[in-house]
Design an enzyme around this catalytic site. Structure first.
Site, PDB file in Angstrom:
ATOM      1  N   ASP A   1       0.667  -1.127   0.032  1.00 16.26           N
ATOM      2  CA  ASP A   1      -0.114  -0.158  -0.018  1.00 16.26           C
ATOM      3  C   ASP A   1       0.917   1.275  -0.165  1.00 16.26           C
ATOM      4  O   ASP A   1       0.528   2.335  -0.758  1.00 16.26           O
ATOM      5  CB  ASP A   1      -0.916   0.097   1.272  1.00 16.26           C
ATOM      6  CG  ASP A   1      -2.179  -0.909   1.272  1.00 16.26           C
ATOM      7  OD1 ASP A   1      -2.522  -1.189   2.357  1.00 16.26           O
ATOM      8  OD2 ASP A   1      -2.539  -1.403   0.183  1.00 16.26           O
TER       9      ASP A   1
ATOM     10  N   GLU B   1      -5.352   7.613   0.095  1.00 14.78           N
ATOM     11  CA  GLU B   1      -5.779   6.508   1.095  1.00 14.78           C
ATOM     12  C   GLU B   1      -4.829   6.683   2.512  1.00 14.78           C
ATOM     13  O   GLU B   1      -5.179   6.736   3.490  1.00 14.78           O
ATOM     14  CB  GLU B   1      -6.191   5.478   0.955  1.00 14.78           C
ATOM     15  CG  GLU B   1      -6.674   4.488   2.069  1.00 14.78           C
ATOM     16  CD  GLU B   1      -7.093   3.211   1.582  1.00 14.78           C
ATOM     17  OE1 GLU B   1      -7.286   2.676   0.611  1.00 14.78           O
ATOM     18  OE2 GLU B   1      -7.668   2.252   2.669  1.00 14.78           O
TER      19      GLU B   1
ATOM     20  N   ASP C   1      -6.239   5.334  -4.753  1.00 17.35           N
ATOM     21  CA  ASP C   1      -6.306   4.292  -3.752  1.00 17.35           C
ATOM     22  C   ASP C   1      -5.114   3.244  -4.190  1.00 17.35           C
ATOM     23  O   ASP C   1      -5.150   2.656  -5.328  1.00 17.35           O
ATOM     24  CB  ASP C   1      -7.646   3.716  -4.059  1.00 17.35           C
ATOM     25  CG  ASP C   1      -7.893   2.631  -3.042  1.00 17.35           C
ATOM     26  OD1 ASP C   1      -6.755   1.976  -2.118  1.00 17.35           O
ATOM     27  OD2 ASP C   1      -9.096   2.364  -2.364  1.00 17.35           O
TER      28      ASP C   1
ATOM     29  N   ILE D   1      -3.550   0.502  -3.019  1.00 14.46           N
ATOM     30  CA  ILE D   1      -4.340  -0.972  -3.428  1.00 14.46           C
ATOM     31  C   ILE D   1      -5.818  -0.728  -2.672  1.00 14.46           C
ATOM     32  O   ILE D   1      -6.149  -0.658  -1.679  1.00 14.46           O
ATOM     33  CB  ILE D   1      -3.842  -1.669  -2.461  1.00 14.46           C
ATOM     34  CG1 ILE D   1      -2.179  -2.143  -2.954  1.00 14.46           C
ATOM     35  CG2 ILE D   1      -4.347  -3.067  -2.367  1.00 14.46           C
ATOM     36  CD1 ILE D   1      -1.484  -3.230  -2.500  1.00 14.46           C
ATOM     37  N   ASP D   2      -6.643  -0.868  -3.705  1.00 13.10           N
ATOM     38  CA  ASP D   2      -8.182  -0.987  -3.442  1.00 13.10           C
ATOM     39  C   ASP D   2      -8.353  -2.412  -3.497  1.00 13.10           C
ATOM     40  O   ASP D   2      -8.008  -3.120  -4.425  1.00 13.10           O
ATOM     41  CB  ASP D   2      -8.904  -0.237  -4.484  1.00 13.10           C
ATOM     42  CG  ASP D   2     -10.426  -0.333  -4.238  1.00 13.10           C
ATOM     43  OD1 ASP D   2     -10.573   0.053  -3.140  1.00 13.10           O
ATOM     44  OD2 ASP D   2     -11.277  -0.273  -5.065  1.00 13.10           O
TER      45      ASP D   2
ATOM     46  N   THR E   1      -7.816  -4.350  -0.305  1.00 12.18           N
ATOM     47  CA  THR E   1      -6.848  -4.960   0.483  1.00 12.18           C
ATOM     48  C   THR E   1      -6.752  -6.285   0.909  1.00 12.18           C
ATOM     49  O   THR E   1      -6.032  -7.203   0.698  1.00 12.18           O
ATOM     50  CB  THR E   1      -6.561  -4.184   1.614  1.00 12.18           C
ATOM     51  OG1 THR E   1      -6.364  -2.741   1.343  1.00 12.18           O
ATOM     52  CG2 THR E   1      -5.222  -4.570   2.426  1.00 12.18           C
TER      53      THR E   1
ATOM     54  N   HIS F   1     -18.516  -5.364   3.673  1.00 12.30           N
ATOM     55  CA  HIS F   1     -18.478  -3.865   2.747  1.00 12.30           C
ATOM     56  C   HIS F   1     -20.013  -3.670   1.868  1.00 12.30           C
ATOM     57  O   HIS F   1     -19.996  -2.690   1.471  1.00 12.30           O
ATOM     58  CB  HIS F   1     -17.315  -4.294   1.678  1.00 12.30           C
ATOM     59  CG  HIS F   1     -16.135  -4.430   2.283  1.00 12.30           C
ATOM     60  ND1 HIS F   1     -14.734  -4.185   1.453  1.00 12.30           N
ATOM     61  CD2 HIS F   1     -15.618  -4.314   3.542  1.00 12.30           C
ATOM     62  CE1 HIS F   1     -13.858  -4.453   2.705  1.00 12.30           C
ATOM     63  NE2 HIS F   1     -14.276  -4.268   3.634  1.00 12.30           N
TER      64      HIS F   1
ATOM     65  N   SER G   1     -12.731  -5.110  -4.976  1.00 12.58           N
ATOM     66  CA  SER G   1     -12.075  -3.702  -5.467  1.00 12.58           C
ATOM     67  C   SER G   1     -12.663  -3.074  -6.710  1.00 12.58           C
ATOM     68  O   SER G   1     -13.733  -3.557  -7.037  1.00 12.58           O
ATOM     69  CB  SER G   1     -10.427  -4.182  -5.572  1.00 12.58           C
ATOM     70  OG  SER G   1     -10.606  -4.662  -7.025  1.00 12.58           O
TER      71      SER G   1
ATOM     72  N   LYS H   1     -14.215  -4.622 -10.038  1.00 11.21           N
ATOM     73  CA  LYS H   1     -15.685  -4.816 -10.357  1.00 11.21           C
ATOM     74  C   LYS H   1     -16.136  -3.622 -11.463  1.00 11.21           C
ATOM     75  O   LYS H   1     -16.893  -4.040 -12.604  1.00 11.21           O
ATOM     76  CB  LYS H   1     -16.635  -4.603  -9.386  1.00 11.21           C
ATOM     77  CG  LYS H   1     -16.269  -5.668  -8.239  1.00 11.21           C
ATOM     78  CD  LYS H   1     -17.686  -5.601  -7.155  1.00 11.21           C
ATOM     79  CE  LYS H   1     -17.298  -4.736  -5.991  1.00 11.21           C
ATOM     80  NZ  LYS H   1     -15.729  -5.148  -5.212  1.00 11.21           N
TER      81      LYS H   1
ATOM     82  N   ARG I   1     -23.686  -1.742  -4.751  1.00 13.06           N
ATOM     83  CA  ARG I   1     -22.570  -1.497  -3.234  1.00 13.06           C
ATOM     84  C   ARG I   1     -23.620  -1.171  -2.195  1.00 13.06           C
ATOM     85  O   ARG I   1     -23.911   0.043  -2.185  1.00 13.06           O
ATOM     86  CB  ARG I   1     -21.548  -0.661  -3.596  1.00 13.06           C
ATOM     87  CG  ARG I   1     -20.501  -0.638  -2.551  1.00 13.06           C
ATOM     88  CD  ARG I   1     -19.544   0.096  -2.802  1.00 13.06           C
ATOM     89  NE  ARG I   1     -18.429   0.168  -1.704  1.00 13.06           N
ATOM     90  CZ  ARG I   1     -17.319  -0.790  -1.630  1.00 13.06           C
ATOM     91  NH1 ARG I   1     -17.454  -1.740  -2.608  1.00 13.06           N
ATOM     92  NH2 ARG I   1     -16.539  -0.973  -0.674  1.00 13.06           N
TER      93      ARG I   1
ATOM     94  N   ASP J   1     -12.321   5.226  -3.451  1.00  8.40           N
ATOM     95  CA  ASP J   1     -12.890   3.903  -3.610  1.00  8.40           C
ATOM     96  C   ASP J   1     -13.600   4.037  -5.019  1.00  8.40           C
ATOM     97  O   ASP J   1     -14.369   2.678  -5.110  1.00  8.40           O
ATOM     98  CB  ASP J   1     -13.751   3.306  -2.510  1.00  8.40           C
ATOM     99  CG  ASP J   1     -12.667   2.998  -1.434  1.00  8.40           C
ATOM    100  OD1 ASP J   1     -11.711   2.201  -1.800  1.00  8.40           O
ATOM    101  OD2 ASP J   1     -12.881   3.175  -0.181  1.00  8.40           O
TER     102      ASP J   1
HETATM  103  N1  A3P Z   1     -17.592  -1.336   6.167  1.00  7.32           N
HETATM  104  C1  A3P Z   1     -17.179  -1.302   5.120  1.00  7.32           C
HETATM  105  N2  A3P Z   1     -18.316  -1.080   4.311  1.00  7.32           N
HETATM  106  C2  A3P Z   1     -18.010  -0.693   3.060  1.00  7.32           C
HETATM  107  N3  A3P Z   1     -16.810  -0.382   2.467  1.00  7.32           N
HETATM  108  C3  A3P Z   1     -15.687  -0.717   3.406  1.00  7.32           C
HETATM  109  C4  A3P Z   1     -15.860  -0.936   4.609  1.00  7.32           C
HETATM  110  N4  A3P Z   1     -14.741  -1.020   5.067  1.00  7.32           N
HETATM  111  C5  A3P Z   1     -13.719  -0.711   4.301  1.00  7.32           C
HETATM  112  N5  A3P Z   1     -14.669  -0.557   3.014  1.00  7.32           N
HETATM  113  C6  A3P Z   1     -13.884  -0.133   1.669  1.00  7.32           C
HETATM  114  O1  A3P Z   1     -14.248  -1.218   0.917  1.00  7.32           O
HETATM  115  C7  A3P Z   1     -13.074  -1.078  -0.082  1.00  7.32           C
HETATM  116  C8  A3P Z   1     -12.843  -2.658  -0.780  1.00  7.32           C
HETATM  117  O2  A3P Z   1     -14.017  -2.547  -1.472  1.00  7.32           O
HETATM  118  P1  A3P Z   1     -14.606  -3.955  -1.883  1.00  7.32           P
HETATM  119  O3  A3P Z   1     -15.451  -4.539  -1.134  1.00  7.32           O
HETATM  120  O4  A3P Z   1     -15.352  -3.568  -3.558  1.00  7.32           O
HETATM  121  O5  A3P Z   1     -13.228  -4.892  -2.458  1.00  7.32           O
HETATM  122  C9  A3P Z   1     -11.784  -0.762   0.931  1.00  7.32           C
HETATM  123  O6  A3P Z   1     -10.776  -0.412   0.182  1.00  7.32           O
HETATM  124  P2  A3P Z   1      -9.270  -0.578   0.650  1.00  7.32           P
HETATM  125  O7  A3P Z   1      -9.181  -2.112   0.313  1.00  7.32           O
HETATM  126  O8  A3P Z   1      -8.587   0.349  -0.412  1.00  7.32           O
HETATM  127  O9  A3P Z   1      -8.891  -0.188   2.068  1.00  7.32           O
HETATM  128  C10 A3P Z   1     -12.443   0.174   1.854  1.00  7.32           C
HETATM  129  O10 A3P Z   1     -12.170   1.533   1.724  1.00  7.32           O
HETATM  130 MG    MG Z   2     -10.231   1.197  -1.329  1.00  6.79          MG
HETATM  131 MG    MG Z   3      -6.714   1.098  -0.290  1.00  6.92          MG
HETATM  132 MG    MG Z   4      -7.621   0.507   3.016  1.00  7.15          MG
END
Ligand code: A3P
Ligand code: MG
Ligand code: MG
Ligand code: MG
Length: 385
Positions: A84, A108, A170, A172-173, A175, A269, A293, A296, A310, A322
């Site tokens: 990251d 981020e 971002d 790494i989106d 993670t 998420h 991430s 999608k 989402r 994001d």
């Molecule tokens: N409780 C939550 N509800 C929704 N999104 C969340 C979350 N906690 C973290 N995220 C976000 O969801 C992103 C990942 O999305 P996805 O579910 O589509 O993979 C994360 O990005 P990062 O991985 O950059 O932190 C983070 O910002």
């Molecule tokens: Mg992200």
């Molecule tokens: Mg990230």
């Molecule tokens: Mg993060």
């Protein structure tokens, strides 16, 4: 300042290039006619693609080591932190080199934790990763110090907003996907006057062929895609290790029974129960495709599926990094991105998106049906509580 858009065919490039005209206020002594300045995003796009590709390579290297040494099973998150931070430092450094006079980055990560006692070792690892990437690229004849890396990370502390230009990153989106060895993305966008005007999504683990293809898990199926879009110019994709781009379009599916939908892999998420209610109301037959991430958005932009839902749990505030790159990649491919109230996403308010309930994405034909199903499902859920 008003902005008009027009398509311009550059004789030297022999291909359409996007220019916009900024009508600046007239100088005090001139007549009232506007001074017209032509600008393109060609340089910004080239820099963004370069930065995201370099960062993707850094992340691939770390993910490979992470999987090979089985650190994943030990639940040690430090290698992800390394990737990251390394990705953010690299993108920040490249953009600052390319645009020294007009550089603002909303990203981020920050260096707060790295500067705490005991952080020195990890900072040295990040610094080595960043310098190795810069050396292998060869464009910048520099070696960053550990302090230089920390500063590059912290150059991502801009607040963004509705004025001027801001890069949005971002590093790494996804993670959690990265940790699992699944999907993740390096997502970089450019805001101008609060609007997303350019987006690049590097998706190192996304197959080059459609996720809906039966053979996508075959060992011969190459992975690693880079999507890019400039406002008014469409969306393109090319292999992460190549440059021959193809134009992509969202799915043309009109019958929801034939549509498939994406959602987060992580139930924390996005509310999987609510999206299955929406899918049921729409008559969607296929099971959800759950991946991590903004990959999608990339997959949707080339029609791998027709819908992305989402629906975060109550109280979660979405951040601009994001969605900024993903949003333009989908809209330029002909898709529509709104919140659950049907409003476009507003990237002009700083780090956070101020939105109703969730984010819904699909093609123009399906959006009215999807929107109705979303509203009904949300009401039903609320009345059942
Ligand atoms: N409780 C939550 N509800 C929704 N999104 C969340 C979350 N906690 C973290 N995220 C976000 O969801 C992103 C990942 O999305 P996805 O579910 O589509 O993979 C994360 O990005 P990062 O991985 O950059 O932190 C983070 O910002
Ligand atoms: Mg992200
Ligand atoms: Mg990230
Ligand atoms: Mg993060």
């Amino acid at each position: 300042m008003s902005i008009n858009w027009l398509r311009f065919v550059s004789p030297s490039l022999k291909k359409p290039s996007l220019f916009h005209l900024c009508h600046l206020p007239p100088p005090p002594s001139s007549s009232s006619s506007a001074v017209i300045v032509a600008m393109s995003y060609d340089k910004e796009l080239a820099a963004a693609k370069k930065a995201a590709s370099l960062a993707a390579r850094l992340c691939q290297k770390v993910q490979k080591a992470l999987l090979q040494s089985d650190v994943q099973s030990k639940n040690d998150k430090s290698p992800v932190t390394v990737a990251d931070y390394g990705s953010q430092a690299l993108v920040s450094f490249v953009l600052q080199q390319e645009f020294p006079d007009n550089f603002s980055l909303v990203a981020e990560e920050d260096s707060k934790d790295l500067r705490k006692d005991g952080g020195q070792e990890i900072v040295e690892r990040i610094t080595k990763l960043v310098n190795d990437s810069l050396t292998s690229d060869g464009s910048y004849n520099v070696t960053l110090s550990t302090e230089g890396v920390l500063k590059a990370i912290d150059n991502g502390r801009s607040e963004g907003g509705s004025q001027g230009r801001h890069w949005v990153l971002d590093p790494i989106d996804g993670t959690k996907g990265f940790l699992r060895g699944d999907q993740y993305a390096i997502a970089l966008a450019l805001l101008e006057g609060g609007k997303v005007v350019l987006g690049v999504l590097a998706c190192p683990n996304l197959p080059l062929t459609s996720l809906s293809d039966a053979g996508q898990h075959s060992p011969n199926n190459k992975v690693g895609c880079l999507f890019f879009a400039v406002v008014g110019g469409g969306t393109y994709m090319h292999p992460l290790d190549g440059s021959s781009a193809v134009k992509v379009q969202v799915s043309a599916v009109e019958n929801p029974e034939e549509a498939s939908f994406f959602e987060s892999y992580e139930a924390a998420h996005s509310m999987h129960g609510l999206s299955s209610l929406i899918a049921q109301k729409l008559g969607v037959k296929a099971p959800p495709v759950r991946i991590d991430s903004q990959a999608k958005y990339g997959a949707l932009s080339r029609g791998d599926g027709a819908i992305y839902l989402r629906l975060p749990h109550k109280g979660y505030r979405e951040k601009i990094w994001d969605h900024a790159a993903g949003c333009i990649v989908v809209t330029e491919a002909g898709g529509v991105v709104t919140d659950a109230a049907g409003q476009p996403l507003d990237f002009s308010k700083g780090k956070y998106l101020d939105l109703d309930t969730g984010i819904i994405v699909t093609n123009q034909k399906l959006m009215p049906l999807l929107f109705n199903a979303v509203r009904k499902s949300i009401q039903e859920k609320a009345s059942s509580l």
